[in-house]
Design a protein around this motif. Structure first.
Motif, PDB file in Angstrom:
ATOM      1  N   UNK A 226       0.840  -1.120   0.051  1.00 48.62           N
ATOM      2  CA  UNK A 226      -0.102   0.304   0.118  1.00 48.62           C
ATOM      3  C   UNK A 226       0.735   1.317   0.138  1.00 48.62           C
ATOM      4  N   UNK A 227       1.845   1.251   0.642  1.00 51.20           N
ATOM      5  CA  UNK A 227       2.677   2.263   0.622  1.00 51.20           C
ATOM      6  C   UNK A 227       3.623   2.787  -0.603  1.00 51.20           C
ATOM      7  N   UNK A 228       3.945   1.613  -1.191  1.00 52.74           N
ATOM      8  CA  UNK A 228       4.660   1.636  -2.440  1.00 52.74           C
ATOM      9  C   UNK A 228       3.683   2.168  -3.683  1.00 52.74           C
ATOM     10  N   UNK A 229       2.281   1.351  -3.665  1.00 52.77           N
ATOM     11  CA  UNK A 229       1.452   1.591  -4.822  1.00 52.77           C
ATOM     12  C   UNK A 229       0.708   3.093  -4.978  1.00 52.77           C
ATOM     13  N   UNK A 230       0.949   3.817  -3.819  1.00 47.83           N
ATOM     14  CA  UNK A 230       0.407   5.367  -3.453  1.00 47.83           C
ATOM     15  C   UNK A 230       1.475   6.215  -4.378  1.00 47.83           C
ATOM     16  N   UNK A 231       2.358   5.943  -4.770  1.00 50.47           N
ATOM     17  CA  UNK A 231       3.517   6.616  -5.483  1.00 50.47           C
ATOM     18  C   UNK A 231       3.292   6.243  -7.226  1.00 50.47           C
ATOM     19  N   UNK A 232       3.500   7.210  -7.781  1.00 48.59           N
ATOM     20  CA  UNK A 232       3.267   6.803  -9.325  1.00 48.59           C
ATOM     21  C   UNK A 232       4.677   6.453  -9.986  1.00 48.59           C
ATOM     22  N   UNK A 233       4.764   5.090 -10.128  1.00 45.16           N
ATOM     23  CA  UNK A 233       5.806   4.399 -10.784  1.00 45.16           C
ATOM     24  C   UNK A 233       5.071   3.372 -11.735  1.00 45.16           C
ATOM     25  N   UNK A 234       4.993   4.055 -12.968  1.00 46.95           N
ATOM     26  CA  UNK A 234       4.323   2.890 -14.024  1.00 46.95           C
ATOM     27  C   UNK A 234       4.871   1.690 -14.524  1.00 46.95           C
ATOM     28  N   UNK A 235       6.030   1.807 -14.398  1.00 46.97           N
ATOM     29  CA  UNK A 235       6.944   0.685 -14.838  1.00 46.97           C
ATOM     30  C   UNK A 235       7.523  -0.020 -13.643  1.00 46.97           C
ATOM     31  N   UNK A 236       6.516  -0.642 -12.979  1.00 46.79           N
ATOM     32  CA  UNK A 236       6.755  -1.409 -11.952  1.00 46.79           C
ATOM     33  C   UNK A 236       5.832  -2.604 -11.799  1.00 46.79           C
ATOM     34  N   UNK A 237       6.048  -3.698 -11.370  1.00 47.02           N
ATOM     35  CA  UNK A 237       5.119  -4.888 -10.965  1.00 47.02           C
ATOM     36  C   UNK A 237       5.496  -5.327  -9.482  1.00 47.02           C
ATOM     37  N   UNK A 238       4.372  -5.465  -8.951  1.00 50.83           N
ATOM     38  CA  UNK A 238       4.806  -5.911  -7.399  1.00 50.83           C
ATOM     39  C   UNK A 238       4.246  -7.405  -7.190  1.00 50.83           C
TER      40      UNK A 238
END
Length: 687
Positions: free
Chosen positions: A616-628
């Motif tokens: 949740x912490x990471x996904x609130x940032x805009x990093x469109x070239x990332x998969x979790x």
């Protein structure tokens, strides 16, 4: 609808659009063997009339022509008449729309195409007035009897054209190179030539939202930090959110605006638009933290849940533009209505929503819209912002109450797999951005509904209504559901969704894939054989099924360490790259895939009991070239295998191209690694 008449064969169909025509005096057939056989046996031409439930001009033509006894008599005498819901049968719609355009005619709906008794098209058109329609019917009937050979010859030529592959049609050949920085910038320049710098969007009226183009702009800005791209994105998203295309009272977007200012909508509300716009505004909020975008997401989800969601957790297809036979009647207000309702508060409301006595729409009616932010309006009118916001909240509640007393627009209550998948991804993206647990609940409920009711064995179905799924799914259904399930995995870390996505992908490779051209057909190899088997390359109001599949293969290739998926994704993109560079306005989703391939995608693996919180912490940032990827314990998923929570503390592994940074234990440290590794400095808000 004349219920005193006997119904025709459409009475047994599930599509609301077909059921609308069930009491026409026209002897309608649904598409199928019975109608096609009758045409052959009686050697009659076929009329295929295609539309959809929320289509205004479809209703007009039905009322003027198909409900008219004398016109119906002409149709029944000379033709075998078939009605098609384009939303249930996009394969039939695509073939016949392509045929119409091959005839040099303008496409649109209602779509009326004439076929010979072999089901091959030879003429067509869209809307006709009653007199034009009768004249056309008689002329075609006469020509069919007297010039049959000529019409059959034309039909053969059109069928040859329909069977040209899309690569041949666009003169494309496989490129040997991956997209370059120069080509990526050229895509943007070619798109930017179409920018309306005054009102946002692309080109002049009519204006469609086309979310795929703005998702590309977001990625382009992230990659280049080019402020002109962000400026146009923000202009467009503000103007749409302020305009009449957005329902200022109830939330949700209409299908398009008939004018360049986004003011006057074509009032139908489609599930696929709203799902994509939830995704777009969520992603834009990640980057900009603009409160307006958050409001739009929350209000649009509330609209979809309130007005389009079934008790089982599926979403219905659309709301009609018309109510009581009048377009937009449900949504508009006269000034007097508002004066009677709000008394002394009405002048400030009228100023806020640009209401006038003469109106900005037909018959003195007003489409409520805005032009500036609440902050600006409060300042201009010497109001405290909190006071204004409370007033607006009260206005909306009162106006919703008034609307609840009105006759509602017609609801198309069929549930379509691909459109639900678009809404599913929208809900998942909204949760990914905002962390609102209700969005997560809606997303999981919808995902489970689709897997339970529209999936049987290895295959999907297109439609669902009253417990029945009857039409085999198209590539669009598979592609969009796979994409949504990947996102649902990212917000839940429940691997069943990722495994379902992989299984569906393997089904498409076995049943839709063309080895020769290395692209996917729109129809399953086991589906009914039409006069042509099409492939969908161009992104339209919905991204093309091939562009979505190419993206899915790329992402699943990373999740499952499947080289063949990755290579196929590269090959598919290389086939169309030339067209993406030249025509990005029709290839927006492909252009976003180019972004993913310009630099390695961040593979972020989270292991430990706080994995959901870290995500949740990471996904609130805009990093469109990332998969979790994540697990609270352990997993056999390649990205997580043999990884553990070091010293019992939740651990984040940031990796690129199978090479990982040092494990870290906080989101701040992971974000720092992501920044450094990307070689850029994205505008992350501070943690």
């Amino acid at each position: 609808m004349a219920k005193d008449r006997n119904p025709n064969r459409l009475i047994n169909e599930s599509s609301p659009y077909l059921l609308q025509h069930a009491y026409n005096p026209v002897d309608w057939y649904p598409w199928g063997e019975e109608a096609l056989l009758k045409a052959k046996q009686e050697d009659k031409p076929i009329l295929v009339s295609i539309g959809y439930a929320a289509c205004h001009w479809c209703h007009v033509m039905e009322h003027q022509s198909f409900e008219d006894e004398k016109i119906a008599e002409v149709m029944n005498k000379h033709f075998v008449c078939i009605k098609v819901d384009r939303e249930e049968r996009p394969d039939l719609d695509a073939v016949h729309m392509d045929a119409l355009q091959a005839m040099g005619l303008q496409g649109g709906w209602p779509l009326n195409v004439f076929l010979n008794s072999e089901a091959k098209p030879f003429y067509g058109g869209t809307y006709f007035t009653p007199q034009q329609w009768v004249n056309l019917l008689l002329n075609i009937s006469e020509a069919y009897k007297k010039n049959r050979q000529e019409l059959d010859k034309s039909a053969e030529q059109f069928v040859q054209h329909l069977n040209l592959s899309e690569l041949q049609r666009f003169g494309l050949s496989q490129s040997q190179s991956a997209p370059s920085e120069e080509e990526f910038e050229e895509m943007y320049r070619n798109l930017a030539r179409q920018f309306d710098k005054k009102y946002g969007g692309l080109g002049k009226a009519p204006k469609f939202p086309m979310p795929a183009n703005y998702l590309f702009l977001l990625r382009y800005y992230y990659h280049t930090q080019d402020d002109a791209a962000l400026k146009h994105l923000n202009l467009t998203l503000h103007e749409m959110a302020y305009g009449g295309i957005y329902d200022q009272i109830g939330g949700g977007f209409a299908r398009y605006s008939v004018d360049e200012k986004w003011l006057v909508p074509h009032f139908e509300k489609m599930l696929y638009d709203n799902g994509q716009l939830i995704s777009l505004y969520s992603e834009a909020y990640q980057l900009t933290k603009e409160p307006l975008y958050k409001d739009v997401v929350y209000e649009t989800i509330a609209f979809a849940e309130r007005e389009l969601m079934s008790e089982e957790g599926g979403f219905y297809s659309s709301l009609d533009a018309d109510s009581e036979g009048v377009e937009g009647k449900f949504y508009v207000f006269t000034r007097k209505e508002l004066q009677d309702l709000f008394k002394e508060e009405e002048p400030i409301l009228a100023k806020y929503y640009h209401v006038t006595t003469t109106g900005n729409f037909e018959h003195g009616q007003n489409i409520l819209h805005r032009r500036i932010s609440d902050e600006h309006f409060a300042k201009e009118n010497e109001l405290e912002l909190e006071v204004l916001e409370e007033m607006v909240k009260t206005w909306k509640e009162k106006l919703m109450e008034v609307r609840s007393q009105r006759i509602r627009p017609g609801l198309d209550d069929k549930i379509l797999c691909s459109w639900n998948a678009i809404m599913l991804k929208g809900l998942a993206d909204a949760y990914y951005t905002f962390g609102n647990k209700h969005f997560l609940h809606l997303a999981v409920r919808n995902a489970d509904f689709l897997l339970q009711h529209l999936k049987q064995g290895d295959k999907l179905y297109r439609n669902y209504k009253k417990g029945t799924a009857s039409i085999d799914a198209f590539l669009e259904d598979y592609a969009l559901l796979i994409r949504a399930l990947i996102r649902v995995y990212e917000i839940t870390f429940d691997e069943k969704y990722l495994q379902e996505a992989r299984q569906l992908t393997d089904y498409t490779l076995a049943n839709f894939f063309d080895e020769q051209e290395q692209l996917f057909f729109f129809t399953d190899q086991n589906a009914e054989k039409l006069v042509a088997r099409k492939k969908e390359l161009l992104d339209n109001v919905i991204p093309s099924s091939n562009s979505v599949m190419a993206t899915n293969l790329y992402l699943l290739g990373l999740y499952f360490d499947e080289e063949r998926y990755q290579q196929l994704s590269d090959t598919m993109l290389s086939q169309v790259k030339e067209l993406v560079v030249k025509e990005p306005g029709h290839m927006g989703n492909w252009a976003s895939l180019c972004f993913h391939k310009l630099q390695p995608t961040a593979e972020v693996a989270i292991v430990g009991h706080l994995a959901p919180e870290m995500r949740s912490e990471l996904s609130s940032f805009y990093i469109p070239n990332m998969l979790l990827a994540g697990t609270e314990s352990q997993s056999e998923l390649p990205l997580l295998k043999d990884r553990s929570a070091i010293n019992g503390k939740t651990t984040v592994y940031v990796c690129y191209n199978k090479t990982c940074q040092l494990p870290v234990h906080t989101a701040a440290e992971a974000l720092e690694q992501l920044q450094k590794s990307s070689g850029q400095e994205p505008k992350f808000p501070t943690l």
